[in-house]
Scaffold this active site. Structure first.
Site, PDB file in Angstrom:
ATOM      1  N   SER A 119       0.823  -1.211   0.000  1.00  0.00           N
ATOM      2  CA  SER A 119       0.000   0.000   0.000  1.00  0.00           C
ATOM      3  C   SER A 119       0.853   1.255   0.000  1.00  0.00           C
ATOM      4  O   SER A 119       0.350   2.338  -0.306  1.00  0.00           O
ATOM      5  CB  SER A 119      -0.867   0.034   1.259  1.00  0.00           C
ATOM      6  N   HIS A 140      -0.645  -2.428  -7.364  1.00  0.00           N
ATOM      7  CA  HIS A 140      -1.446  -2.107  -6.172  1.00  0.00           C
ATOM      8  C   HIS A 140      -2.931  -2.240  -6.484  1.00  0.00           C
ATOM      9  O   HIS A 140      -3.533  -1.353  -7.097  1.00  0.00           O
ATOM     10  CB  HIS A 140      -1.094  -0.689  -5.693  1.00  0.00           C
ATOM     11  N   GLU A 152      -3.037   0.388  -9.433  1.00  0.00           N
ATOM     12  CA  GLU A 152      -1.937   1.343  -9.632  1.00  0.00           C
ATOM     13  C   GLU A 152      -0.714   0.521 -10.036  1.00  0.00           C
ATOM     14  O   GLU A 152      -0.314  -0.381  -9.292  1.00  0.00           O
ATOM     15  CB  GLU A 152      -1.620   2.086  -8.327  1.00  0.00           C
ATOM     16  N   ASN A 190      -3.222   5.981  -1.711  1.00  0.00           N
ATOM     17  CA  ASN A 190      -3.146   6.092  -0.248  1.00  0.00           C
ATOM     18  C   ASN A 190      -2.549   7.402   0.237  1.00  0.00           C
ATOM     19  O   ASN A 190      -2.735   7.773   1.397  1.00  0.00           O
ATOM     20  CB  ASN A 190      -2.390   4.894   0.330  1.00  0.00           C
TER      21      ASN A 190
HETATM   22  N1  LIG Z   1      -6.375  -4.286   3.123  1.00  0.00           N
HETATM   23  C1  LIG Z   1      -6.471  -3.464   2.093  1.00  0.00           C
HETATM   24  O1  LIG Z   1      -7.489  -2.779   1.908  1.00  0.00           O
HETATM   25  C2  LIG Z   1      -5.331  -3.366   1.110  1.00  0.00           C
HETATM   26  C3  LIG Z   1      -5.529  -2.729  -0.126  1.00  0.00           C
HETATM   27  C4  LIG Z   1      -4.468  -2.678  -1.039  1.00  0.00           C
HETATM   28  C5  LIG Z   1      -3.232  -3.221  -0.701  1.00  0.00           C
HETATM   29  N2  LIG Z   1      -3.072  -3.825   0.530  1.00  0.00           N
HETATM   30  C6  LIG Z   1      -1.759  -4.400   0.844  1.00  0.00           C
HETATM   31  O2  LIG Z   1      -1.829  -5.803   0.598  1.00  0.00           O
HETATM   32  C7  LIG Z   1      -0.939  -6.492   1.503  1.00  0.00           C
HETATM   33  C8  LIG Z   1      -1.729  -7.529   2.275  1.00  0.00           C
HETATM   34  O3  LIG Z   1      -2.778  -6.896   2.984  1.00  0.00           O
HETATM   35  P1  LIG Z   1      -4.032  -7.732   3.514  1.00  0.00           P
HETATM   36  O4  LIG Z   1      -5.062  -6.724   3.876  1.00  0.00           O
HETATM   37  O5  LIG Z   1      -4.347  -8.842   2.571  1.00  0.00           O
HETATM   38  O6  LIG Z   1      -3.425  -8.351   4.871  1.00  0.00           O
HETATM   39  P2  LIG Z   1      -3.896  -9.651   5.671  1.00  0.00           P
HETATM   40  O7  LIG Z   1      -3.471  -9.410   7.075  1.00  0.00           O
HETATM   41  O8  LIG Z   1      -5.321  -9.959   5.378  1.00  0.00           O
HETATM   42  O9  LIG Z   1      -3.016 -10.840   5.007  1.00  0.00           O
HETATM   43  C9  LIG Z   1      -1.611 -10.863   5.057  1.00  0.00           C
HETATM   44  C10 LIG Z   1      -1.197 -12.312   4.816  1.00  0.00           C
HETATM   45  O10 LIG Z   1       0.227 -12.342   4.619  1.00  0.00           O
HETATM   46  C11 LIG Z   1       0.692 -13.537   5.216  1.00  0.00           C
HETATM   47  N3  LIG Z   1       2.138 -13.464   5.442  1.00  0.00           N
HETATM   48  C12 LIG Z   1       2.825 -12.756   6.376  1.00  0.00           C
HETATM   49  N4  LIG Z   1       4.138 -12.977   6.260  1.00  0.00           N
HETATM   50  C13 LIG Z   1       4.304 -13.845   5.206  1.00  0.00           C
HETATM   51  C14 LIG Z   1       5.437 -14.466   4.608  1.00  0.00           C
HETATM   52  N5  LIG Z   1       6.676 -14.229   5.047  1.00  0.00           N
HETATM   53  N6  LIG Z   1       5.226 -15.305   3.575  1.00  0.00           N
HETATM   54  C15 LIG Z   1       3.983 -15.560   3.117  1.00  0.00           C
HETATM   55  N7  LIG Z   1       2.860 -15.003   3.656  1.00  0.00           N
HETATM   56  C16 LIG Z   1       3.030 -14.163   4.683  1.00  0.00           C
HETATM   57  C17 LIG Z   1      -0.125 -13.638   6.507  1.00  0.00           C
HETATM   58  O11 LIG Z   1      -0.076 -14.948   7.044  1.00  0.00           O
HETATM   59  C18 LIG Z   1      -1.514 -13.242   6.003  1.00  0.00           C
HETATM   60  O12 LIG Z   1      -2.255 -14.360   5.532  1.00  0.00           O
HETATM   61  C19 LIG Z   1      -0.302  -5.402   2.388  1.00  0.00           C
HETATM   62  O13 LIG Z   1       0.920  -5.000   1.809  1.00  0.00           O
HETATM   63  C20 LIG Z   1      -1.327  -4.278   2.285  1.00  0.00           C
HETATM   64  O14 LIG Z   1      -0.769  -3.012   2.548  1.00  0.00           O
HETATM   65  C21 LIG Z   1      -4.097  -3.921   1.425  1.00  0.00           C
END
Ligand SMILES: NC(=O)c1ccc[n+]([C@@H]2O[C@H](COP(=O)([O-])OP(=O)(O)OC[C@H]3O[C@@H](n4cnc5c(N)ncnc54)[C@H](O)[C@@H]3O)[C@@H](O)[C@H]2O)c1
Length: 282
Positions: A119, A140, A152, A190
């Site tokens: 993000s 993104h 993005e 963001n």
């Molecule tokens: N939540 C949102 O609205 C959103 C929107 C766009 C981008 N993002 C980005 O997407 C990414 C994930 O966010 P999310 O909301 O899905 O988080 P989440 O907490 O739902 O999921 C994260 C996952 O990553 C896994 N993980 C952690 N360390 C790991 C590793 N070393 N190897 C493999 N898997 C691993 C965790 O076990 C978990 O299942 C982040 O970078 C976030 O900033 C989130």
């Protein structure tokens, strides 16, 4: 480059959504996470999302089954060695992502593109820890991935034009609308969204109104489909805090100071929908 096989690291809300839309477009997908529980949560979330599409008659039962059959799972990154591109969607934490990129660089074939769904974290810094910085890029997606059109596409300083073109094509092939964005703290989405959410949290912190009232102001007053506090709960308060910290540290400007209430809620484990409690209860 011909992309056939897509790896996704992280089976959380974003990674599972990315795996779903890639499989829906006919790509072979390998979904990776740390352990089988996390993988199972990701697959269940894909199945629930597909069940909703089947009940709305947008896809058939058979199409849903065919889509799931395109997704294999793995808890070992070696399973990503054959992928043409890997999209990293693990927890928003820079040291963790740097480690993942070092490891992906070791296990993935030399031609593979390494993309991050971060993000806010610098794509240029992720690229710099690999031996293939020209093949690293930001992809993104927005949440929920199957519903939201925008991607993005973020070029690091090092990203090669051909890689940018391939990833732009891939975004279109999976039904998304790519927008060309340069690498900067919070990118564009963001950089604009999170300070607004943080300000809404300050309004709550200063007890200017209830969470429902703050969200109503923005929904009815600004025609936002969702209020900022409900959106913070959807994004995840840990992710919101991490993005505000990147903006605050990156710009070194107090206008991005994360609201103390946001920090306290993350400390308490109130992460929003994913933990069952945030500004609302789920
Ligand atoms: N939540 C949102 O609205 C959103 C929107 C766009 C981008 N993002 C980005 O997407 C990414 C994930 O966010 P999310 O909301 O899905 O988080 P989440 O907490 O739902 O999921 C994260 C996952 O990553 C896994 N993980 C952690 N360390 C790991 C590793 N070393 N190897 C493999 N898997 C691993 C965790 O076990 C978990 O299942 C982040 O970078 C976030 O900033 C989130």
């Amino acid at each position: 480059m011909t992309i056939k096989h897509i790896g996704v690291v992280g089976a959380g809300q974003m990674g599972s959504g990315i795996a779903q839309v890639c499989a829906a477009a006919g790509f072979q997908v390998t979904l990776n996470d740390l352990n089988n529980d996390a993988i199972q949560r990701g697959i269940s979330s894909i199945e629930n999302s597909l069940a909703r599409l089947v009940s709305k008659e947008k896809i058939s039962d058979q199409q849903a089954r065919d889509l799931v059959a395109l997704i294999s799972t793995d808890t070992d990154m070696n399973g990503l060695s054959d992928c043409d591109i890997v999209v990293e969607a693990a927890t928003e934490n820079e040291p963790l992502k740097l480690d993942i990129f070092r490891r992906l660089d070791e296990v993935c074939k030399a031609s593979a593109i390494l993309a991050s769904n971060t993000s806010s974290i610098s794509i240029t810094r992720l690229a710099a820890v690999t031996s293939r910085p020209g093949q690293v890029i930001g992809m993104h997606f927005m949440n929920p991935v199957p519903m939201m059109a925008l991607v993005e596409v973020i070029r690091a300083l090092q990203t090669e034009d051909k890689v940018f073109e391939d990833v732009t094509e891939l975004a279109k092939a999976i039904g998304k609308v790519p927008v060309d964005v340069k690498d900067g703290f919070g990118f564009v989405a963001n950089r604009i969204l999170l300070p607004m959410i943080n300000e809404a949290i300050y309004c709550r912190y200063e007890n200017l109104a209830s969470a429902e009232e703050i969200d109503t102001v923005m929904k009815l007053g600004m025609a936002h489909p969702m209020g900022p506090l409900a959106l913070a709960d959807l994004i995840g308060l840990d992710t919101c805090l991490s993005i505000m910290e990147v903006l605050h540290d990156g710009f070194n400007d107090s206008k991005y100071r994360p609201c103390p209430l946001l920090k306290q809620m993350v400390d308490a484990g109130y992460l929003g929908r994913k933990s069952g409690r945030g500004f609302y209860e789920y």
